[in-house]
Scaffold this active site. Structure first.
Site, mmCIF file in Angstrom:
data_model
loop_
_atom_site.group_PDB
_atom_site.id
_atom_site.type_symbol
_atom_site.label_atom_id
_atom_site.label_comp_id
_atom_site.label_asym_id
_atom_site.label_seq_id
_atom_site.Cartn_x
_atom_site.Cartn_y
_atom_site.Cartn_z
ATOM 1 N N LYS A 206 0.844 -1.195 0.000
ATOM 2 C CA LYS A 206 0.000 0.000 0.000
ATOM 3 C C LYS A 206 0.884 1.251 0.000
ATOM 4 C CE LYS A 206 -3.463 2.453 2.661
ATOM 5 N NZ LYS A 206 -4.392 2.471 3.773
ATOM 6 N N GLU A 212 10.629 -4.737 4.337
ATOM 7 C CA GLU A 212 10.706 -6.152 3.994
ATOM 8 C C GLU A 212 10.353 -6.364 2.515
ATOM 9 O OE1 GLU A 212 9.106 -4.717 6.434
ATOM 10 O OE2 GLU A 212 9.173 -5.883 8.291
ATOM 11 N N GLY A 267 -4.911 -1.704 4.843
ATOM 12 C CA GLY A 267 -4.118 -2.843 4.368
ATOM 13 C C GLY A 267 -4.790 -4.184 4.644
ATOM 14 N N ARG A 268 -5.290 -4.366 5.846
ATOM 15 C CA ARG A 268 -5.881 -5.670 6.207
ATOM 16 C C ARG A 268 -7.289 -5.852 5.626
ATOM 17 N NH1 ARG A 268 -4.729 -2.323 10.219
ATOM 18 N NH2 ARG A 268 -6.361 -1.436 11.518
ATOM 19 N N GLU A 353 -4.786 -6.301 14.769
ATOM 20 C CA GLU A 353 -4.259 -5.016 14.304
ATOM 21 C C GLU A 353 -5.364 -3.955 14.318
ATOM 22 O OE1 GLU A 353 -2.497 -4.171 10.226
ATOM 23 O OE2 GLU A 353 -0.643 -4.502 11.321
ATOM 24 N N HIS A 384 -5.383 -32.480 18.148
ATOM 25 C CA HIS A 384 -4.267 -33.325 18.573
ATOM 26 C C HIS A 384 -3.101 -32.503 19.092
ATOM 27 C CE1 HIS A 384 -6.138 -36.996 17.055
ATOM 28 N NE2 HIS A 384 -6.667 -36.179 16.159
ATOM 29 N N LYS A 512 9.434 -0.442 14.034
ATOM 30 C CA LYS A 512 10.015 -0.085 12.721
ATOM 31 C C LYS A 512 11.042 1.026 12.894
ATOM 32 C CE LYS A 512 5.844 -0.895 9.927
ATOM 33 N NZ LYS A 512 4.860 -0.285 9.044
HETATM 34 O O1 F6P Z 1 1.091 -2.774 2.205
HETATM 35 P P1 F6P Z 1 2.199 -2.174 2.992
HETATM 36 O O2 F6P Z 1 2.174 -0.680 2.991
HETATM 37 O O3 F6P Z 1 3.537 -2.703 2.534
HETATM 38 O O4 F6P Z 1 2.021 -2.599 4.495
HETATM 39 C C1 F6P Z 1 2.025 -3.948 4.874
HETATM 40 C C2 F6P Z 1 1.487 -4.136 6.251
HETATM 41 O O5 F6P Z 1 2.254 -3.415 7.179
HETATM 42 C C3 F6P Z 1 1.433 -2.827 8.164
HETATM 43 O O6 F6P Z 1 1.374 -1.468 7.905
HETATM 44 C C4 F6P Z 1 1.962 -3.080 9.545
HETATM 45 O O7 F6P Z 1 3.309 -2.738 9.632
HETATM 46 C C5 F6P Z 1 0.083 -3.480 7.952
HETATM 47 O O8 F6P Z 1 -0.953 -2.706 8.433
HETATM 48 C C6 F6P Z 1 0.079 -3.666 6.479
HETATM 49 O O9 F6P Z 1 -0.883 -4.575 6.062
#
Ligand code: F6P
Length: 551
Positions: A206, A212, A267-268, A353, A384, A512
């Protein structure tokens, strides 16, 4: 908005709780033969049986009165109207517009968002069609065989969960891969399995600032250029999904190969947007549309059904009952369906979240328990592993048992066993086993009295443990859309009751921020400083072991 704990309905609920807290579900079932029928509800292809909860009509009346006093109906209307209900980020939360299949206008700042939503869906559909039918060719003229999604959190869990859940509908030529972890192991293993000439990378973020994702995307691009020797071919092998056009261009992906969405999509909550591109690539336009239609079906129900016959509201208020009255701070998601393997992880982000907050939207201490700890696993594997605790442990942890009435596996005998276990667990959680029943069983085995007395405490099940049964006609795109929307709205309702903003996530920022400084220190680009003695010592240790090179 008045604080939750000042509402008359809050006090009425707690007074009622004091009177009924020890009521046994067994007794409630015996007293009311119509309980299962009265405490069940269907929406489209989804059936919710909530009869195995520690509630009676008065409990439900108190819970719905609380939802009304907390302003749930007005907040639902505000969300659908596109009000900027995400106040700390000054944004709307309009994921419902993404699946507004009625295509009625949804206004943002006086502008209808639906034409833009539909335009992106059309672009996604054209691109997905080209890839699926083999018209979109890689640099050697081969069609795409492997799609690698690079994203994390909401840019990974939703698409991944849906692609796995609906794999029986997937394109037979396409293999889906999901890389989220910055641990190079995941990317390396994935790259070992694919070929540059027939792989499409979908970089999803987003913000397009997520460390990452950008690290993984850069490494993937380097790998691609090194293997193909064709830097210009990046354009045919990398596409991006983002709200941040500038950052996509700066990264080196042609904005013409970017699928956009908007800041009013959390995002979620984003799998319905262009973030769903991997889903559309794998399942095709028609199945993606069915997913949206299933969600829209639940949206319409949520928007219009009265509180006491509203599936998301019922699930939300049952949660409030356990969290805020019984003090149950955990909630288990247990799909009895292998295809829903990633569903617990998806709901974990969605719920924790969204509502893992301790201040209200106004910034005041929330003062009550909020989001439960969400955890889970496919039900049959959980049986189990951790169900021991659920049956005889000291915690009260409500559980959602989810299954499909029909299977696509073609192995009906397996499915019978699965469903028998599902029903048995729900019954066992509710009924338990009394001391008298356990004694009778042990005696029938011919054990002497001393052995019976020794074993008896271990053989008793307290029961009275709550569960919700969610049964899908079948695990179809439409029903999965409804199921996800059900949880989205459940979580929203709980957020309204607690007065928190379910659409921000400031709690992820501190880590972060600190990681940026520590990374520079680990790499020797900045002197270590300003840390507690534990962190400083560990930074020194890591630098010593790795020679301070970051290698
Ligand atoms: O889509 P992006 O901006 O890479 O963010 C990934 C995820 O990181 C977060 O911002 C949490 O760090 C989530 O809310 C989001 O889904």
């Amino acid at each position: 908005m008045a604080h939750l704990t000042t509402l008359p309905a809050w006090h009425a609920l707690h007074a009622h709780f004091d009177a009924v807290r020890d009521r046994q579900m067994r007794q409630l079932f015996e007293e009311d033969p119509s309980r299962a029928e009265r405490y069940s509800l269907s929406v489209g292809g989804l059936l919710l049986d909530y009869s195995k909860n520690r509630v009676d009509d008065e409990t439900l009346r108190c819970l719905f009165a609380l939802a009304a006093e907390a302003g749930v109906p007005a907040r639902i209307a505000a969300m659908f109207a596109g009000e900027r209900i995400n106040r700390t980020e000054d944004r709307a939360a309009l994921h419902v517009a993404l699946r507004n299949r009625a295509n009625t206008p949804v206004l943002q700042g006086g502008v209808d968002v639906m034409p833009a939503v539909n335009a992106v869906l059309d672009r996604m559909a054209r691109f997905a069609h080209a890839v699926r039918c083999g018209d979109w060719l890689g640099y050697t003229g081969q069609p795409v065989t492997d799609i690698v999604n690079i994203g994390i959190g909401g840019s990974d869990l939703g698409p991944q969960m849906v692609c796995k859940a609906l794999a029986p509908f997937g394109h037979p030529r396409l293999r889906m891969h999901f890389v989220s972890n910055v641990d190079g192991e995941q990317l390396r293993q994935t790259l070992d399995r694919v070929h540059p000439q027939s792989t499409l990378f979908v970089v999803e973020s987003k913000t397009f600032t997520t460390q990452e994702t950008l690290t993984n995307a850069l490494t993937a691009r380097e790998w691609f250029v090194a293997r193909s020797g064709e830097p210009a071919a990046v354009a045919r092998h990398f596409v991006a999904v983002s709200t941040n056009r500038q950052a996509v261009a700066a990264f080196g992906i042609d904005p013409d190969h970017m699928f956009e969405f908007w800041d009013w999509v959390g995002g979620r909550f984003s799998l319905w947007s262009a973030i769903g591109l991997p889903i559309m690539l794998y399942l095709g336009e028609a199945h993606f549309a069915a997913l949206l239609e299933g969600a829209h079906r639940m949206d319409e129900h949520f928007r219009h059904a009265p509180l006491d016959a509203n599936m998301p509201v019922i699930l939300a208020m049952l949660g409030v009952w356990y969290i805020n009255c019984y003090g149950g701070g955990s909630h288990v998601i247990a799909p009895y369906d292998q295809l829903l393997e990633r569903f617990p992880a998806f709901i974990q982000q969605l719920d924790m979240e969204s509502n893992g907050k301790s201040v209200t939207a106004d910034g005041a201490p929330v003062g009550v328990e909020t989001a439960p700890i969400i955890w889970g696993e496919t039900g049959i594997n959980g049986q189990h592993a951790f169900f021991q605790l659920l049956h005889q442990g000291t915690h009260i942890s409500p559980i959602d048992l989810i299954a499909s009435l029909r299977t696509r596996s073609g192995l009906a005998g397996h499915h019978d066993i699965l469903l028998a276990n599902l029903l048995a667990q729900a019954e066992a959680f509710m009924r338990g086993k009394t001391e008298a029943e356990a004694r009778m069983e042990l005696t029938a085995q011919g054990l002497d009295e001393a052995r019976v007395a020794a074993l008896l405490p271990h053989k008793v099940f307290g029961g009275n443990r709550p569960s919700n049964l969610l049964l899908l006609d079948a695990l179809t795109p439409h029903n999965l859309g409804s199921l996800v929307a059900l949880y989205e709205h459940k979580i929203f309702v709980q957020g309204v009751v607690w007065g928190v903003n379910s659409f921000d996530q400031w709690g992820v920022e501190l880590g972060k921020q600190l990681a940026r400084g520590i990374l520079a220190e680990l790499r020797g680009e900045a002197p270590p400083g300003g840390h507690d003695s534990s962190t400083a010592r560990l930074i020194r240790l890591i630098r010593r072991v790795r020679g301070g090179s970051g290698a």
